[in-house]
Design an enzyme around this catalytic site. Sequence first.
Site, PDB file in Angstrom:
ATOM      1  N   TYR A 110       0.831  -1.200   0.000  1.00 35.63           N
ATOM      2  CA  TYR A 110       0.000   0.000   0.000  1.00 35.63           C
ATOM      3  C   TYR A 110       0.872   1.260   0.000  1.00 35.63           C
ATOM      4  O   TYR A 110       1.919   1.308   0.642  1.00 35.63           O
ATOM      5  CB  TYR A 110      -0.914   0.041   1.226  1.00 35.63           C
ATOM      6  CG  TYR A 110      -2.005  -1.005   1.262  1.00 35.63           C
ATOM      7  CD1 TYR A 110      -2.280  -1.808   0.160  1.00 35.63           C
ATOM      8  CD2 TYR A 110      -2.771  -1.180   2.408  1.00 35.63           C
ATOM      9  CE1 TYR A 110      -3.291  -2.766   0.205  1.00 35.63           C
ATOM     10  CE2 TYR A 110      -3.785  -2.126   2.464  1.00 35.63           C
ATOM     11  CZ  TYR A 110      -4.034  -2.915   1.365  1.00 35.63           C
ATOM     12  OH  TYR A 110      -5.036  -3.853   1.427  1.00 35.63           O
ATOM     13  N   SER A 168     -13.669  -4.742   0.552  1.00 39.43           N
ATOM     14  CA  SER A 168     -14.599  -4.103  -0.379  1.00 39.43           C
ATOM     15  C   SER A 168     -16.047  -4.356   0.021  1.00 39.43           C
ATOM     16  O   SER A 168     -16.862  -4.819  -0.785  1.00 39.43           O
ATOM     17  CB  SER A 168     -14.361  -4.566  -1.819  1.00 39.43           C
ATOM     18  OG  SER A 168     -15.021  -3.724  -2.741  1.00 39.43           O
ATOM     19  N   GLY A 185     -17.950   1.006  -3.773  1.00 36.30           N
ATOM     20  CA  GLY A 185     -18.840   2.157  -3.773  1.00 36.30           C
ATOM     21  C   GLY A 185     -20.188   1.871  -4.406  1.00 36.30           C
ATOM     22  O   GLY A 185     -21.123   2.660  -4.288  1.00 36.30           O
ATOM     23  N   LEU A 208     -22.503  -0.101  -3.549  1.00 36.75           N
ATOM     24  CA  LEU A 208     -23.577  -0.218  -2.564  1.00 36.75           C
ATOM     25  C   LEU A 208     -23.699   1.009  -1.671  1.00 36.75           C
ATOM     26  O   LEU A 208     -24.438   1.006  -0.704  1.00 36.75           O
ATOM     27  CB  LEU A 208     -23.351  -1.466  -1.701  1.00 36.75           C
ATOM     28  CG  LEU A 208     -23.284  -2.789  -2.463  1.00 36.75           C
ATOM     29  CD1 LEU A 208     -22.878  -3.931  -1.535  1.00 36.75           C
ATOM     30  CD2 LEU A 208     -24.616  -3.096  -3.135  1.00 36.75           C
TER      31      LEU A 208
END
Length: 325
Positions: A56, A213, A218, A220
Amino acid sequence: MSEMTFTQLGRTGLKVSRIVLGTMNFGPRTTPDDSHAIMSRAIDAGINFFDSANVYGGADNRGHTEEIVGDWLTKSGNRDKVVLATKVYGDMTPWPNHGKLSAASIRKNVDDSLRRLQTDHIDLYQMHHIDRATPWEELWQAMDTLVSQGKILYVGSSNFAGWHIAAANEAAKARHTLGLVSEQSLYNLADRTIELEVIPAAEHYGLGVIPWSPLAGGLLGGVLAGAAEGRRTEEGMQKRIEKLRPQLEQWESFCADRGEKPGEVALAWLLANPVVTGPIVGPRTMDQLEGAIASLSIDLDEAALARLDEIFPGPGGTAPEAYAW
Protein backbone atom coordinates in the site's frame (compact mmCIF):
# COMPACT_ATOMS: atom_id res chain seq x y z
CA MET A 1 -23.76 6.88 19.61
CA SER A 2 -22.92 3.36 18.42
CA GLU A 3 -21.05 1.24 20.92
CA MET A 4 -18.24 -0.89 19.54
CA THR A 5 -18.61 -4.63 19.95
CA PHE A 6 -15.83 -7.19 19.93
CA THR A 7 -15.43 -10.79 18.88
CA GLN A 8 -12.66 -13.36 18.84
CA LEU A 9 -10.57 -13.71 15.72
CA GLY A 10 -11.54 -17.13 14.45
CA ARG A 11 -10.65 -19.90 16.89
CA THR A 12 -8.05 -17.77 18.68
CA GLY A 13 -8.43 -16.01 22.00
CA LEU A 14 -7.61 -12.65 20.38
CA LYS A 15 -10.40 -10.09 20.73
CA VAL A 16 -10.93 -7.71 17.83
CA SER A 17 -13.46 -5.01 16.99
CA ARG A 18 -16.35 -5.82 14.64
CA ILE A 19 -15.20 -2.93 12.42
CA VAL A 20 -11.72 -3.26 10.90
CA LEU A 21 -9.91 -0.07 9.93
CA GLY A 22 -8.40 -0.48 6.47
CA THR A 23 -5.53 1.83 5.63
CA MET A 24 -5.20 1.43 1.85
CA ASN A 25 -6.19 5.06 1.19
CA PHE A 26 -3.64 6.44 3.63
CA GLY A 27 -1.05 8.15 1.46
CA PRO A 28 -2.53 7.81 -2.04
CA ARG A 29 -5.88 9.49 -1.21
CA THR A 30 -5.62 10.70 2.37
CA THR A 31 -2.84 12.91 3.73
CA PRO A 32 -0.68 11.66 6.60
CA ASP A 33 -2.23 14.23 8.98
CA ASP A 34 -5.78 13.24 8.05
CA SER A 35 -4.81 9.56 8.25
CA HIS A 36 -3.49 10.11 11.78
CA ALA A 37 -6.72 11.86 12.76
CA ILE A 38 -8.78 8.96 11.40
CA MET A 39 -6.71 6.42 13.34
CA SER A 40 -7.07 8.44 16.53
CA ARG A 41 -10.84 8.67 16.05
CA ALA A 42 -10.97 4.91 15.39
CA ILE A 43 -9.25 4.21 18.71
CA ASP A 44 -11.61 6.62 20.49
CA ALA A 45 -14.55 4.71 18.96
CA GLY A 46 -13.18 1.37 20.18
CA ILE A 47 -11.81 0.11 16.86
CA ASN A 48 -8.72 -1.90 17.78
CA PHE A 49 -8.16 -3.87 14.54
CA PHE A 50 -6.04 -2.04 11.91
CA ASP A 51 -5.25 -3.65 8.54
CA SER A 52 -2.51 -2.70 6.10
CA ALA A 53 -0.22 -4.27 3.48
CA ASN A 54 3.38 -3.80 2.50
CA VAL A 55 2.41 -2.76 -1.05
CA TYR A 56 0.00 0.00 0.00
CA GLY A 57 1.09 3.53 -0.79
CA GLY A 58 0.77 3.74 -4.55
CA ALA A 59 2.55 2.07 -7.45
CA ASP A 60 5.60 4.31 -7.11
CA ASN A 61 5.61 4.55 -3.33
CA ARG A 62 5.00 1.08 -1.97
CA GLY A 63 5.42 0.90 1.77
CA HIS A 64 4.33 4.50 2.36
CA THR A 65 1.05 3.49 4.02
CA GLU A 66 2.87 1.34 6.56
CA GLU A 67 5.14 4.33 7.25
CA ILE A 68 2.11 6.53 7.95
CA VAL A 69 0.67 3.92 10.29
CA GLY A 70 4.06 3.48 11.99
CA ASP A 71 4.46 7.22 12.56
CA TRP A 72 1.02 7.34 14.18
CA LEU A 73 1.71 4.30 16.36
CA THR A 74 4.86 5.96 17.69
CA LYS A 75 3.46 9.47 18.12
CA SER A 76 0.17 8.36 19.67
CA GLY A 77 1.63 5.75 21.99
CA ASN A 78 -1.27 3.45 21.11
CA ARG A 79 0.63 0.41 19.88
CA ASP A 80 -0.56 -1.74 22.79
CA LYS A 81 -4.19 -0.93 21.97
CA VAL A 82 -3.96 -2.00 18.34
CA VAL A 83 -4.25 -5.47 16.81
CA LEU A 84 -1.94 -4.72 13.90
CA ALA A 85 -2.34 -6.64 10.66
CA THR A 86 -0.37 -6.33 7.45
CA LYS A 87 0.26 -8.45 4.37
CA VAL A 88 3.04 -9.93 2.26
CA TYR A 89 3.10 -11.17 -1.34
CA GLY A 90 3.18 -8.27 -3.79
CA ASP A 91 6.45 -7.34 -5.48
CA MET A 92 8.05 -4.47 -3.60
CA THR A 93 10.73 -3.96 -6.27
CA PRO A 94 11.40 -5.56 -9.69
CA TRP A 95 14.31 -7.47 -8.11
CA PRO A 96 13.87 -11.26 -7.72
CA ASN A 97 12.80 -12.46 -4.24
CA HIS A 98 11.40 -9.07 -3.21
CA GLY A 99 7.88 -10.46 -3.52
CA LYS A 100 5.75 -13.63 -3.37
CA LEU A 101 6.08 -16.13 -0.51
CA SER A 102 9.45 -17.81 -0.62
CA ALA A 103 11.25 -18.07 2.71
CA ALA A 104 13.71 -15.45 1.47
CA SER A 105 10.93 -13.04 0.55
CA ILE A 106 9.05 -13.55 3.80
CA ARG A 107 12.18 -12.96 5.87
CA LYS A 108 13.09 -9.73 4.04
CA ASN A 109 9.57 -8.36 3.84
CA VAL A 110 8.64 -8.91 7.47
CA ASP A 111 11.73 -7.02 8.61
CA ASP A 112 10.96 -4.19 6.18
CA SER A 113 7.35 -3.98 7.42
CA LEU A 114 8.47 -3.98 11.06
CA ARG A 115 10.82 -1.09 10.32
CA ARG A 116 8.16 0.94 8.50
CA LEU A 117 5.53 0.21 11.17
CA GLN A 118 8.03 1.12 13.92
CA THR A 119 7.11 -1.91 15.99
CA ASP A 120 8.78 -5.12 17.18
CA HIS A 121 5.93 -7.42 16.17
CA ILE A 122 2.97 -7.81 13.82
CA ASP A 123 -0.13 -9.34 15.37
CA LEU A 124 -1.58 -10.82 12.17
CA TYR A 125 0.71 -11.45 9.20
CA GLN A 126 -1.37 -12.26 6.14
CA MET A 127 -0.47 -13.84 2.83
CA HIS A 128 -1.97 -11.38 0.35
CA HIS A 129 -2.49 -14.05 -2.31
CA ILE A 130 -1.79 -17.70 -2.91
CA ASP A 131 1.76 -18.39 -4.17
CA ARG A 132 1.51 -21.55 -6.26
CA ALA A 133 5.30 -21.71 -6.72
CA THR A 134 6.11 -22.04 -3.01
CA PRO A 135 5.45 -25.36 -1.22
CA TRP A 136 3.60 -25.28 2.07
CA GLU A 137 6.57 -26.88 3.86
CA GLU A 138 8.78 -23.90 2.96
CA LEU A 139 6.12 -21.35 3.72
CA TRP A 140 5.17 -22.74 7.12
CA GLN A 141 8.80 -23.20 8.13
CA ALA A 142 9.35 -19.50 7.42
CA MET A 143 6.20 -18.41 9.25
CA ASP A 144 6.85 -20.69 12.24
CA THR A 145 10.32 -19.19 12.52
CA LEU A 146 8.83 -15.69 12.68
CA VAL A 147 6.41 -16.81 15.40
CA SER A 148 9.26 -18.34 17.44
CA GLN A 149 11.26 -15.13 17.01
CA GLY A 150 8.30 -13.07 18.27
CA LYS A 151 8.09 -11.06 15.06
CA ILE A 152 4.54 -12.20 14.32
CA LEU A 153 1.81 -13.74 16.48
CA TYR A 154 -0.74 -15.17 14.02
CA VAL A 155 -0.84 -16.03 10.32
CA GLY A 156 -3.76 -15.24 8.04
CA SER A 157 -4.59 -15.52 4.37
CA SER A 158 -6.21 -13.26 1.83
CA ASN A 159 -7.80 -14.12 -1.51
CA PHE A 160 -7.46 -17.87 -0.92
CA ALA A 161 -9.78 -20.45 -2.42
CA GLY A 162 -11.48 -22.91 -0.10
CA TRP A 163 -9.10 -25.70 -1.05
CA HIS A 164 -6.11 -23.43 -0.38
CA ILE A 165 -7.37 -22.94 3.18
CA ALA A 166 -7.73 -26.70 3.57
CA ALA A 167 -4.28 -27.43 2.12
CA ALA A 168 -2.63 -24.74 4.25
CA ASN A 169 -4.15 -25.89 7.51
CA GLU A 170 -3.59 -29.57 6.88
CA ALA A 171 0.08 -28.81 6.21
CA ALA A 172 0.27 -26.80 9.43
CA LYS A 173 -1.47 -29.57 11.34
CA ALA A 174 1.23 -32.00 10.20
CA ARG A 175 3.78 -29.63 11.74
CA HIS A 176 1.70 -29.35 14.96
CA THR A 177 1.35 -25.58 14.53
CA LEU A 178 -1.67 -23.30 14.60
CA GLY A 179 -1.99 -22.62 10.88
CA LEU A 180 -4.25 -19.97 9.39
CA VAL A 181 -6.55 -18.10 11.77
CA SER A 182 -8.27 -15.76 9.30
CA GLU A 183 -9.17 -15.28 5.65
CA GLN A 184 -9.62 -11.85 4.09
CA SER A 185 -11.86 -12.09 1.03
CA LEU A 186 -13.93 -10.02 -1.37
CA TYR A 187 -17.42 -10.21 0.13
CA ASN A 188 -20.45 -7.96 -0.06
CA LEU A 189 -24.09 -8.12 -1.12
CA ALA A 190 -23.14 -7.91 -4.80
CA ASP A 191 -20.16 -10.31 -4.58
CA ARG A 192 -21.17 -13.48 -2.74
CA THR A 193 -19.07 -16.17 -4.46
CA ILE A 194 -17.20 -17.00 -1.25
CA GLU A 195 -20.40 -18.48 0.16
CA LEU A 196 -19.81 -21.51 -2.08
CA GLU A 197 -16.57 -22.85 -0.62
CA VAL A 198 -14.43 -20.24 1.14
CA ILE A 199 -16.86 -19.60 4.00
CA PRO A 200 -17.51 -23.34 4.58
CA ALA A 201 -13.75 -23.98 4.65
CA ALA A 202 -13.21 -21.06 7.04
CA GLU A 203 -15.95 -22.35 9.34
CA HIS A 204 -14.54 -25.88 9.29
CA TYR A 205 -11.01 -24.79 10.16
CA GLY A 206 -12.01 -22.04 12.59
CA LEU A 207 -10.89 -19.03 10.55
CA GLY A 208 -12.34 -15.58 11.03
CA VAL A 209 -13.68 -14.12 7.78
CA ILE A 210 -12.67 -10.51 7.11
CA PRO A 211 -14.52 -9.06 4.09
CA TRP A 212 -12.76 -6.50 1.95
CA SER A 213 -14.60 -4.10 -0.38
CA PRO A 214 -17.78 -4.34 1.73
CA LEU A 215 -19.44 -1.64 -0.41
CA ALA A 216 -18.38 -3.25 -3.71
CA GLY A 217 -16.08 -0.36 -4.56
CA GLY A 218 -18.84 2.16 -3.77
CA LEU A 219 -21.57 0.36 -5.75
CA LEU A 220 -23.58 -0.22 -2.56
CA GLY A 221 -22.94 3.25 -1.18
CA GLY A 222 -25.79 5.00 -2.98
CA VAL A 223 -24.48 5.37 -6.53
CA LEU A 224 -27.85 6.10 -8.11
CA ALA A 225 -28.44 8.94 -5.68
CA GLY A 226 -24.89 10.16 -6.26
CA ALA A 227 -23.73 9.41 -2.73
CA ALA A 228 -20.82 7.19 -3.75
CA GLU A 229 -18.38 9.98 -4.43
CA GLY A 230 -15.17 9.51 -6.39
CA ARG A 231 -15.68 6.24 -8.25
CA ARG A 232 -19.13 6.76 -9.77
CA THR A 233 -17.72 8.24 -12.99
CA GLU A 234 -15.15 5.49 -13.63
CA GLU A 235 -15.88 3.47 -16.76
CA GLY A 236 -15.83 0.09 -15.01
CA MET A 237 -18.19 1.35 -12.33
CA GLN A 238 -20.55 2.84 -14.91
CA LYS A 239 -20.79 -0.51 -16.70
CA ARG A 240 -21.52 -2.33 -13.47
CA ILE A 241 -24.14 0.23 -12.47
CA GLU A 242 -25.98 -0.26 -15.75
CA LYS A 243 -25.75 -4.04 -15.47
CA LEU A 244 -27.17 -4.02 -11.95
CA ARG A 245 -29.45 -0.96 -12.24
CA PRO A 246 -32.73 -2.84 -11.52
CA GLN A 247 -31.21 -4.36 -8.36
CA LEU A 248 -29.62 -1.08 -7.30
CA GLU A 249 -32.95 0.72 -7.66
CA GLN A 250 -34.55 -1.83 -5.34
CA TRP A 251 -31.58 -1.65 -2.97
CA GLU A 252 -31.60 2.10 -2.60
CA SER A 253 -35.38 2.10 -2.25
CA PHE A 254 -35.09 -0.52 0.51
CA CYS A 255 -32.61 1.66 2.40
CA ALA A 256 -34.64 4.84 1.85
CA ASP A 257 -37.77 3.17 3.20
CA ARG A 258 -35.82 2.30 6.35
CA GLY A 259 -34.44 5.82 6.62
CA GLU A 260 -30.87 4.49 6.57
CA LYS A 261 -27.84 5.14 4.39
CA PRO A 262 -27.04 2.38 1.85
CA GLY A 263 -23.38 2.11 2.83
CA GLU A 264 -24.26 1.61 6.48
CA VAL A 265 -26.89 -1.03 5.66
CA ALA A 266 -24.37 -2.87 3.48
CA LEU A 267 -21.99 -3.09 6.44
CA ALA A 268 -24.83 -4.13 8.75
CA TRP A 269 -25.65 -7.01 6.38
CA LEU A 270 -22.11 -8.34 6.77
CA LEU A 271 -22.16 -7.81 10.53
CA ALA A 272 -25.35 -9.89 10.74
CA ASN A 273 -23.45 -12.91 9.41
CA PRO A 274 -22.03 -14.89 12.38
CA VAL A 275 -19.07 -16.15 10.34
CA VAL A 276 -17.87 -12.57 9.65
CA THR A 277 -15.31 -11.24 12.12
CA GLY A 278 -15.66 -7.70 10.82
CA PRO A 279 -15.69 -5.89 7.47
CA ILE A 280 -12.71 -3.78 6.48
CA VAL A 281 -13.65 -0.15 5.97
CA GLY A 282 -11.11 1.98 4.15
CA PRO A 283 -12.15 5.57 4.86
CA ARG A 284 -10.72 8.46 2.90
CA THR A 285 -12.42 10.95 5.19
CA MET A 286 -13.57 11.19 8.79
CA ASP A 287 -17.22 11.23 7.67
CA GLN A 288 -16.77 7.84 6.02
CA LEU A 289 -15.37 6.43 9.25
CA GLU A 290 -18.31 7.83 11.21
CA GLY A 291 -20.70 6.14 8.77
CA ALA A 292 -19.00 2.81 9.30
CA ILE A 293 -19.28 3.17 13.07
CA ALA A 294 -22.99 4.03 12.70
CA SER A 295 -23.61 0.67 10.98
CA LEU A 296 -23.22 -1.05 14.35
CA SER A 297 -26.58 0.31 15.46
CA ILE A 298 -28.51 -1.04 12.46
CA ASP A 299 -30.50 -4.19 13.15
CA LEU A 300 -31.60 -6.30 10.18
CA ASP A 301 -34.32 -8.77 11.13
CA GLU A 302 -35.10 -12.00 9.27
CA ALA A 303 -37.58 -10.27 6.98
CA ALA A 304 -35.02 -7.62 6.02
CA LEU A 305 -32.33 -10.23 5.39
CA ALA A 306 -34.75 -12.24 3.25
CA ARG A 307 -35.59 -9.16 1.20
CA LEU A 308 -31.90 -8.48 0.60
CA ASP A 309 -31.47 -12.06 -0.57
CA GLU A 310 -34.21 -11.38 -3.10
CA ILE A 311 -32.53 -8.21 -4.35
CA PHE A 312 -29.00 -9.65 -4.40
CA PRO A 313 -29.31 -13.45 -4.63
CA GLY A 314 -26.24 -15.33 -3.52
CA PRO A 315 -24.88 -18.41 -5.29
CA GLY A 316 -27.65 -20.51 -3.79
CA GLY A 317 -25.86 -21.77 -0.70
CA THR A 318 -22.73 -23.83 -0.24
CA ALA A 319 -21.13 -26.15 -2.78
CA PRO A 320 -22.10 -28.58 -4.18
CA GLU A 321 -25.76 -28.11 -3.22
CA ALA A 322 -25.76 -24.63 -4.79
CA TYR A 323 -25.30 -26.09 -8.25
CA ALA A 324 -25.99 -29.83 -7.91
CA TRP A 325 -28.41 -32.09 -6.05
